[in-house]
Design an enzyme around this catalytic site. Structure first.
Site, PDB file in Angstrom:
ATOM      1  CE  LYS A 169      10.754  63.558  43.191  1.00  0.00           C
ATOM      2  NZ  LYS A 169       9.967  64.746  43.532  1.00  0.00           N
ATOM      3  CE  LYS A 208       8.007  65.605  38.543  1.00  0.00           C
ATOM      4  NZ  LYS A 208       7.460  66.535  39.515  1.00  0.00           N
ATOM      5  NE  ARG A 209      14.059  65.012  45.398  1.00  0.00           N
ATOM      6  CZ  ARG A 209      13.564  64.219  46.354  1.00  0.00           C
ATOM      7  NH1 ARG A 209      14.284  63.215  46.833  1.00  0.00           N
ATOM      8  NH2 ARG A 209      12.356  64.420  46.855  1.00  0.00           N
ATOM      9  CB  THR A 220       8.247  73.597  44.422  1.00  0.00           C
ATOM     10  OG1 THR A 220       9.413  72.784  44.291  1.00  0.00           O
ATOM     11  CG2 THR A 220       7.884  73.736  45.873  1.00  0.00           C
ATOM     12  CG  HIS A 231      10.697  69.242  53.364  1.00  0.00           C
ATOM     13  ND1 HIS A 231      10.339  70.308  52.574  1.00  0.00           N
ATOM     14  CD2 HIS A 231      11.339  69.772  54.427  1.00  0.00           C
ATOM     15  CE1 HIS A 231      10.758  71.428  53.125  1.00  0.00           C
ATOM     16  NE2 HIS A 231      11.380  71.135  54.256  1.00  0.00           N
ATOM     17  CE  LYS A 264      10.414  75.921  41.262  1.00  0.00           C
ATOM     18  NZ  LYS A 264      11.388  74.876  41.587  1.00  0.00           N
TER      19      LYS A 264
HETATM   20  C1  26Y Z   1      19.097  62.585  54.134  1.00  0.00           C
HETATM   21  C2  26Y Z   1      18.559  62.042  52.861  1.00  0.00           C
HETATM   22  C3  26Y Z   1      17.976  60.693  53.006  1.00  0.00           C
HETATM   23  C4  26Y Z   1      17.631  63.010  52.201  1.00  0.00           C
HETATM   24  C5  26Y Z   1      18.165  63.882  51.307  1.00  0.00           C
HETATM   25  C6  26Y Z   1      17.367  64.762  50.624  1.00  0.00           C
HETATM   26  C7  26Y Z   1      16.275  63.028  52.427  1.00  0.00           C
HETATM   27  C8  26Y Z   1      15.462  63.912  51.731  1.00  0.00           C
HETATM   28  C9  26Y Z   1      16.010  64.794  50.819  1.00  0.00           C
HETATM   29  C10 26Y Z   1      15.233  65.728  50.027  1.00  0.00           C
HETATM   30  C11 26Y Z   1      13.935  65.777  50.028  1.00  0.00           C
HETATM   31  C12 26Y Z   1      13.163  66.689  49.188  1.00  0.00           C
HETATM   32  O1  26Y Z   1      13.698  67.387  48.335  1.00  0.00           O
HETATM   33  N1  26Y Z   1      11.859  66.717  49.415  1.00  0.00           N
HETATM   34  C13 26Y Z   1      10.948  67.530  48.631  1.00  0.00           C
HETATM   35  O2  26Y Z   1      10.739  68.748  49.326  1.00  0.00           O
HETATM   36  C14 26Y Z   1       9.969  69.645  48.541  1.00  0.00           C
HETATM   37  C15 26Y Z   1       9.890  70.951  49.295  1.00  0.00           C
HETATM   38  O3  26Y Z   1       9.058  70.820  50.400  1.00  0.00           O
HETATM   39  C16 26Y Z   1       8.601  69.063  48.245  1.00  0.00           C
HETATM   40  O4  26Y Z   1       7.928  69.939  47.381  1.00  0.00           O
HETATM   41  C17 26Y Z   1       8.722  67.701  47.589  1.00  0.00           C
HETATM   42  O5  26Y Z   1       7.453  67.118  47.465  1.00  0.00           O
HETATM   43  C18 26Y Z   1       9.624  66.818  48.436  1.00  0.00           C
HETATM   44  O6  26Y Z   1       9.835  65.587  47.777  1.00  0.00           O
END
Ligand code: 26Y
Length: 810
Positions: free
Chosen positions: A549, A543-544, A651, A355, A655
């Protein structure tokens, strides 16, 4: 499901009595909500049981989606909708003087996630059930979700998200299905009469207890399962000796230390204990999940050598990647399989979704720590790495550089992404561009070694939650216009396109948006006492919070508009309300500062009466699934402005599009595919593209101070950040300033500023042409069907899992 109104009323009243010994007149809203949930759960129970039975008896392949996050939000309304009984329940409750919406509002969001990755997992569960695919979730039952955000004096304050405060009506504790997960101790191979076996001794056993949540398919009898694991002691809740000697805290100390495993999502990992806890969480749910899968599988009486024909495990990012080694352990140590067969089974069972390309999210665990916590698993990882490296050696001979880049264990760390890639038969990116970047840049070595493994599965969103549930006005209008077949086949939204120039339909679309905006403005007034002009353009970035971003880019454009308005209060612009919603990771200083910046700009602008209410900035506190469901249907403009190449997919972008907002977009993630589907005329793009960004990273050539020195708008805004203009201490935003100027603006905010301002001006011009704007909105809605997660899940099912829908019969 067919439901008789009178029967429902009886069931509901009976439930109130059995649960609380109360009649409607004396029951609180909370009790009514719990009773309603109880009735609804009862209605689905038979289907749930039959689903499990038929999946097992039919020896159907089962899919397990392993994820550290499931951002499901509320379930009552979506369950009622998926079961097809919301209208009848609404009517029946009204006749008993109960407002269904009031009860739905009582439910707490299950916020067991942080952002896109967790929400994707939830959308996928909904789609699997709605397509009749035997697909289940496996994760952790965190006692506290991601924190609840409060804004105090413009700063983010984190308070515990106590989502289980009321009874969780959806979950069923399955104590009889608990398993033991082993931590620590030591492990070695012993030989007895020429037979090798593995010894793991002196470990700490932790009890993993599953809580099952039913996932109801839309208009289907399938009820799949989300299984969340909770950590408990094995009969050691209380140390009686300590207790009797009056040391009450010590008496329960061990219990709490064990339960900390499933206490919170993303515990702070800036210290060593925090890091260990995170690794514990990952192994905990992975081991429990795989053990329970194997237990169930063995009841089928099919050889374990064929496991991959009946089971698929999807690894959601690297967090559950230890599953590769854990499955090997179970097959070899517990089931006596030899390495080669176990490896064949494991790699054909596992599939990994990536991701992100951000280095910070590619997890690594220090060998020392890993080995101590998971001694046997470490031995297996070492062996996987040894065999993998020897394969690499025979293919690439003396190319040590490449082998070093690809090995699993490197420089005292275990690279979890590499373990996941080597141990899976499929590695997918989440949008076309993202997958291309994985293939050609980040994972190019792996793509060379495994030419067919890396594939694309563009993300999607469930149109049931994100349109049917959250935007009833729009989905009603759509059905009225093209019939209801789009609900089962969202691609048919395309039929709306022929009405895009129809001024009568345009007016209806405009009216839906207007009504949503009015309702939302009233809600905000009532709950937060903020006045919003419902006729202003609703411009939304939710968003986060993350530097890539670029919420800051949005803020800079707002400041620029504000500066122009201050010079010319009569400037002819359409009033605009900018909405932000975002949580910042507690340890992420820059992100937290950005929240303070947004709020400082908001307070400056919202309190300036000279600009005649033409600009307003609103920060939506505690953004999460439920607030998203409220704001997205109101948006006119969708801000998707990440630095090109950084957003894997996004995503939210989908939406907004599905709800008729126009996207301001960089060519990043799935924005590229949105552009492809709506055409250049129906989206407003700007900024550097991914290739340009990547070239700058590789070759240099960008100097942010040049823009700072040459663009007076930029110069002025950044000066305002740091000279007290925003009524905060002068050094408040030093770090942001520092990043943009002295750290050379890693995310090209200044570089894209001019282009972004132009894009925003274009939005302004387009919005003035009412009919043209509505036409764009319709084209967006009409082309959003391919972004239904049903479509995505079909591709996972066909190309990765090799599984078909199994209609459940009652
Ligand atoms: C372990 C820690 C470092 C960590 C925690 C949460 C690393 C990543 C994440 C979360 C990542 C995340 O939410 N990624 C998003 O995933 C979505 C679904 O695929 C994508 O649409 C989005 O672009 C991506 O930032």
């Amino acid at each position: 499901m067919l439901l008789d109104k009178e029967i429902f009323k009886k069931d509901f009243k009976r439930k109130l009595i059995t649960m609380f010994s109360e009649e409607i007149g004396e029951a609180s809203s909370l009790h009514k909500y719990l009773a309603l949930g109880g009735v609804v759960k009862e209605y689905m129970s038979e289907k749930w049981m039959k689903t499990n039975k038929q999946y097992t008896e039919g020896n159907n392949k089962q899919i397990y989606y392993f994820s550290l996050e499931f951002l499901i939000g509320k379930l009552l309304e979506s369950n009622l909708i998926n079961m097809g009984i919301r209208d009848i329940c609404d009517e029946a409750l009204k006749e008993m003087n109960i407002d269904l919406i009031d009860l739905e509002n009582i439910e707490k969001d299950a916020g067991l996630g942080n952002g896109g990755l967790g929400r994707l997992a939830a959308c996928f569960l909904d789609s699997m059930a709605s397509l009749g695919i035997p697909g289940h979730g496996c994760g952790i039952r965190y006692k506290f979700g991601l924190f609840e955000q409060q804004i105090v004096d413009g700063y983010q304050i984190e308070v515990p998200d106590n989502w289980l405060k009321h009874q969780n009506i959806w979950e069923t504790r399955k104590e009889d299905k608990a398993v033991i997960v082993k931590f620590g101790g030591n492990s070695y191979i012993s030989e007895d009469n020429g037979k090798l076996s593995v010894v793991h001794q002196d470990y700490e056993p932790i009890l993993a207890v599953p809580y099952d949540i039913p996932i109801v398919g839309y208009n289907k009898n399938n009820v799949n399962t989300l299984r969340l694991w909770s950590a408990e002691t094995v009969d050691k809740d209380l140390n009686l000796e300590y207790f009797n000697s009056g040391e009450y805290l010590k008496a329960v100390e061990y219990k709490y230390s064990v339960e900390s495993i499933s206490q919170v999502l993303y515990p702070d990992n800036s210290n060593k204990n925090g890091k260990i806890l995170r690794l514990k969480q990952q192994y905990f749910f992975v081991s429990a999940g795989l053990q329970s899968i194997i237990k169930r599988y063995k009841k089928m009486n099919v050889s374990l050598e064929r496991l991959h024909e009946y089971i698929a495990v999807q690894i959601n990012d690297t967090h559950p990647a230890v599953a590769v080694a854990e499955l090997m352990r179970i097959l070899i140590d517990e089931e006596g399989m030899n390495w080669d067969i176990a490896w064949n089974v494991t790699t054909n069972t596992m599939a990994y979704t990536n991701h992100t390309i951000l280095a910070e999210a590619l997890e690594k665990w220090p060998v020392d720590m890993f080995k101590k916590l998971l001694p046997r698993i470490y031995m297996i990882v070492e062996e996987i790495d040894r065999r993998f490296c020897s394969e690499l050696m025979s293919k690439y001979h003396g190319d040590w550089n490449r082998i070093n880049q690809m090995s699993i264990i490197h420089d005292g760390n275990i690279r979890m992404a590499h373990l996941a890639i080597v141990g899976s038969h499929s590695v997918n990116g989440v949008a076309k561009l993202h997958t291309e970047i994985l293939k050609n840049q980040e994972l190019s070595n792996f793509n060379n070694f495994y030419p067919k493994k890396i594939n694309n599965k563009t993300n999607g969103i469930t149109h049931r939650r994100w349109l049917i549930k959250s935007n009833k006005n729009l989905s009603g209008l759509i059905t009225e216009t093209i019939g209801e077949s789009w609900i089962e086949e969202p691609i048919k939204l395309k039929e709306l396109e022929k009405y895009s120039k129809d001024t009568v339909f345009q007016e209806k679309i405009a009216q839906v948006k207007e009504n949503n905006k009015i309702n939302f403005s009233n809600y905000i007034k009532q709950n937060y006492n903020i006045d919003i002009d419902p006729h202003s353009i609703f411009d939304v970035q939710v968003k986060r919070l993350h530097a890539y971003k670029r919420q800051i880019l949005n803020v800079m454009n707002i400041m620029d508009t504000y500066n122009r308005l201050r010079e010319n209060p009569n400037m002819d612009i359409t009033p605009r309300t900018f909405f932000f919603g975002a949580k910042a990771f507690p340890g992420y200083h820059f992100a937290k500062q950005t929240i303070k910046l947004i709020n400082s700009v908001a307070s400056k602008i919202n309190n300036d009466s000279t600009i005649n209410g033409k600009l307003k900035v609103v920060f939506l506190e505690n953004y999460g699934v439920s607030i998203a469901e409220k704001i997205i249907p109101c948006a006119n403009v969708s801000e998707q402005i990440s630095t090109a190449s950084k957003e894997a997919s996004g995503t939210g972008n989908m939406k907004f599009m599905m709800n008729g907002a126009i996207t301001v977009a960089t060519l990043d993630g799935a924005n590229v595919e949105i552009l492809e589907s709506v055409g250049e005329d129906n989206i407003v793009k700007f900024g550097l593209n991914a290739e340009e960004v990547i070239n700058y990273y590789k070759q240099g050539g960008y100097i942010s101070t040049e823009i700072f020195n040459n663009d007076p708008r930029v110069n002025r805004i950044l000066t305002q950040f740091t000279d007290g203009f925003l009524n905060v201490a002068k050094d408040e935003f030093n770090d942001i300033y520092h990043d943009l100027i002295y750290n050379n603006d890693e995310y090209f905010v200044l570089k894209d500023f001019d282009s972004y301002v132009n894009a925003q001006n274009k939005i302004e011009q387009l919005y003035r042409n009412h009919s043209r704007w509505q036409e764009m909105c319709i084209v967006n809605i009409a082309n959003s069907g391919i972004f239904s997660s049903d479509n995505t899940i079909r591709q996972y099912a066909d190309n990765i899992w090799n599984v078909h829908g199994v209609p459940v019969k009652l």
